[in-house]
Write an enzyme that holds these catalytic residues in place. Structure first.
Site, short mmCIF file in Angstrom:
data_model
loop_
_atom_site.label_atom_id
_atom_site.label_comp_id
_atom_site.label_asym_id
_atom_site.label_seq_id
_atom_site.Cartn_x
_atom_site.Cartn_y
_atom_site.Cartn_z
N ASP A 7 0.85 -1.19 0.00
CA ASP A 7 0.00 0.00 0.00
C ASP A 7 0.89 1.24 0.00
OD1 ASP A 7 -2.75 1.16 0.22
OD2 ASP A 7 -1.88 2.07 2.01
N GLU A 9 0.85 5.76 0.38
CA GLU A 9 0.17 7.04 0.60
C GLU A 9 0.86 8.07 -0.28
OE1 GLU A 9 -2.56 7.33 2.23
OE2 GLU A 9 -2.54 5.35 3.16
N HIS A 57 -4.22 11.05 5.40
CA HIS A 57 -3.06 10.36 5.99
C HIS A 57 -2.38 11.10 7.13
CE1 HIS A 57 -0.56 13.11 3.64
NE2 HIS A 57 -1.05 12.63 2.50
N HIS A 152 -5.43 6.90 7.43
CA HIS A 152 -4.83 5.92 6.53
C HIS A 152 -3.32 5.89 6.75
CE1 HIS A 152 -8.18 5.53 3.31
NE2 HIS A 152 -8.69 5.86 4.47
#
Length: 240
Positions: A7, A9, A57, A152
């Site tokens: 993943d 950001e 985030h 996140h």
């Protein structure tokens, strides 16, 4: 099989607006088991995050200012994912940003470094068409605790996605066992299990369960105007 749950950001949603990767989180699975050999990187994007992305985030420009740039972590990152199968939720988004970062350094696209990319969002849509298939929605559906996900984060999201992916693909587990030794002349390290001799127990319904079942059939039959198919089958069997 080595798999990496990945993943990222980013500073914003669009590469075309000059947005960059600011965090990468990777979780390793080996034969579908978590190994603990994870990778977590913060990256200085050399720009501010867009307001909407920052709300998601929470990684400020000040926090990222002393972190390494992508060029400084690229070798470690590529060595970690090399020749692994990579699982990403909404893979098109993350791979677009990874390809952009690699292109800026004159490197090959991301897929050239791995054996393949699986989009877990596409898998979820196949299994649950018409339903919400965000990471949070899938955690709720599979009973995975995501209470710590107030913002996140790439590593946290990768850890949650690892549990989601294992739940999504349970039906793909094979009735094969790895022996570490191949059959002579085949080079295979797998042997098939013979299930023909297994006797499955038969669990018969109790009298109470049969009564409850018959009562429910009556309710359904009445609601259908006494047109249920099982009544017709029963009559045909008695007269045939």
């Amino acid at each position: 099989m080595r798999q990496i749950i990945l993943d990222t950001e980013t500073t914003g949603l669009e590469v075309s607006d000059g947005n960059r990767i600011i965090e990468i989180g990777c979780v390793e699975l080996l034969n579908r088991q978590l190994t603990g050999n994870n990778l977590h990187l913060y990256i200085n994007p050399e720009r501010d995050s867009e307001e909407g992305a920052l709300r998601v985030h929470g990684l400020t420009t000040e926090f990222l200012s002393d972190k390494p740039k992508f060029a400084q972590i690229v070798e470690d990152f590529l060595a970690y994912v090399q020749d692994a199968e990579v699982i990403i939720h909404n893979a098109a988004f993350d791979t677009r940003f990874l390809d952009h970062e690699l292109q800026l350094l004159g490197r090959e696209p991301f897929r050239a470094h791995v054996t393949g990319v699986i989009d877990s969002l596409a898998l979820a849509k196949e299994q649950f068409p018409g339903k919400r298939n965000s990471l949070d929605a899938l955690c709720d559906r599979f009973g995975i605790d995501n209470s710590s996900r107030t913002l996140h984060g790439a590593l946290l999201d990768a850890e949650l996605l690892a549990d989601v992916y294992i739940s999504l693909t349970r039906g793909q587990e094979s009735l094969m066992m790895e022996t570490g030794q191949g059959d002579e002349g085949t080079g295979s390290g797998m042997v098939q299990i013979d299930l023909s001799g297994i006797q499955l127990p038969v669990l018969r319904a109790s009298a109470h369960e049969l009564e409850a079942h018959a009562a429910m059939l009556q309710v359904i039959d009445k609601a259908s105007g006494e047109k249920t198919i099982w009544k017709k089958i029963s009559i045909d069997l008695q007269t045939g």
